[in-house]
Design an enzyme around this catalytic site. Structure first.
Site, PDB file in Angstrom:
ATOM      1  N   GLY A   1       0.903   9.557   8.321  1.00 48.98           N
ATOM      2  CA  GLY A   1       1.454   9.788   6.998  1.00 48.98           C
ATOM      3  C   GLY A   1       1.364   8.536   6.151  1.00 48.98           C
TER       4      GLY A   1
ATOM      5  N   GLN B   1       3.477   2.784  -0.500  1.00 47.68           N
ATOM      6  CA  GLN B   1       2.832   1.898   0.474  1.00 47.68           C
ATOM      7  C   GLN B   1       1.495   1.337  -0.004  1.00 47.68           C
ATOM      8  OE1 GLN B   1       3.410   4.831   3.882  1.00 47.68           O
ATOM      9  NE2 GLN B   1       3.467   2.876   4.929  1.00 47.68           N
TER      10      GLN B   1
ATOM     11  N   CYS C   1       5.485   1.856  11.449  1.00 53.62           N
ATOM     12  CA  CYS C   1       5.130   2.043  10.046  1.00 53.62           C
ATOM     13  C   CYS C   1       4.020   1.069   9.680  1.00 53.62           C
ATOM     14  CB  CYS C   1       6.362   1.798   9.176  1.00 53.62           C
ATOM     15  SG  CYS C   1       6.040   1.921   7.415  1.00 53.62           S
ATOM     16  N   LEU C   2       3.038   1.554   8.940  1.00 54.46           N
ATOM     17  CA  LEU C   2       1.917   0.694   8.536  1.00 54.46           C
ATOM     18  C   LEU C   2       2.390  -0.459   7.652  1.00 54.46           C
ATOM     19  CD1 LEU C   2      -0.627   3.547   7.709  1.00 54.46           C
ATOM     20  CD2 LEU C   2      -0.701   2.025   9.692  1.00 54.46           C
TER      21      LEU C   2
ATOM     22  N   HIS D   1      10.108  10.374   7.259  1.00 54.69           N
ATOM     23  CA  HIS D   1       9.682   8.970   7.157  1.00 54.69           C
ATOM     24  C   HIS D   1       9.031   8.703   5.789  1.00 54.69           C
ATOM     25  CE1 HIS D   1       7.758   5.248   9.107  1.00 54.69           C
ATOM     26  NE2 HIS D   1       7.136   5.343   7.949  1.00 54.69           N
ATOM     27  N   GLU D   2       8.122   9.596   5.384  1.00 57.93           N
ATOM     28  CA  GLU D   2       7.404   9.362   4.122  1.00 57.93           C
ATOM     29  C   GLU D   2       8.302   9.583   2.909  1.00 57.93           C
ATOM     30  OE1 GLU D   2       4.829   7.777   4.597  1.00 57.93           O
ATOM     31  OE2 GLU D   2       4.466   8.377   6.667  1.00 57.93           O
TER      32      GLU D   2
ATOM     33  N   HIS E   1      10.309   6.597   2.239  1.00 53.25           N
ATOM     34  CA  HIS E   1       9.562   5.561   1.515  1.00 53.25           C
ATOM     35  C   HIS E   1       9.745   5.712   0.001  1.00 53.25           C
ATOM     36  CE1 HIS E   1       7.306   3.081   4.286  1.00 53.25           C
ATOM     37  NE2 HIS E   1       6.808   4.108   4.932  1.00 53.25           N
TER      38      HIS E   1
END
Ligand code: ZN
Length: 178
Positions: free
Chosen positions: A55, A60, A98-99, A140-141, A144
């Protein structure tokens, strides 16, 4: 400067901690879909796939707009604009990374199932009911977009772990990326 759009997708740089205010910002709602939003979506999909992520949120890649993409292994990417969790149920213990927080992973609790509504990239209203990994990715997304990271859900420091670097004799040291 950016080259004129020619329909090809681009991998965008991913914003990472610690020095990225956009990761802590509340993203704005998208009011209409246009070429630049379509382009952003294409680039987000390309960026997520290149990074082997499940995702990615627009925040991000430095764009504070309420757009997320998620992709389960072996499935097509799902695009959600202005996503909102309208229902959540149960609880699951998950191990998350997480990226934007490279080098760490942590154990947290998420809902076991969520129902999310939003718009797709054709500006059509959609509603998704998900459980397991998909529910986790959606939470999670969407977090963000509100400036929240999974590390905010880590209850104690012993539940956050550093990814060890991987040493392979013929290839040298591989630094963790996410
Ligand atoms: Zn993330």
């Amino acid at each position: 400067m950016r080259a004129k759009s020619c329909g090809t997708m681009a991998v965008l740089p991913i914003c990472r901690l610690p020095n990225n205010a956009v990761l802590r910002q509340k993203a704005r709602r998208v009011s209409r879909i246009d070429g630049s939003v379509q382009r952003l979506i294409d680039d987000m999909i390309e960026t997520m796939q290149k990074a082997n992520g499940v995702g990615l949120a627009a925040s991000q890649v430095g764009v504070p707009l309420r757009v997320i993409v998620v992709q389960m292994p072996g499935e097509e990417p799902v695009v959600l604009i202005n996503p909102e969790i309208v229902k959540c149920a149960g609880e699951q213990e998950v191990t998350e990374a997480c990226l934007s927080v490279p080098g760490y992973y942590g154990e947290i609790k998420r809902s076991a199932a969520v129902t999310v509504k939003g718009k797709d990239r054709n500006w059509k209203a959609i509603r998704i009911r998900a459980e397991g990994l998909m529910a986790e990715a959606l939470e999670h997304e969407i977090d963000h977009l509100d400036g929240k990271l999974y590390i905010d859900h880590v209850e104690s420091s012993d539940r956050l772990h550093k990814v060890e670097r991987l040493v392979i004799p013929e290839r040298g040291t591989i630094e963790p990326e996410s």
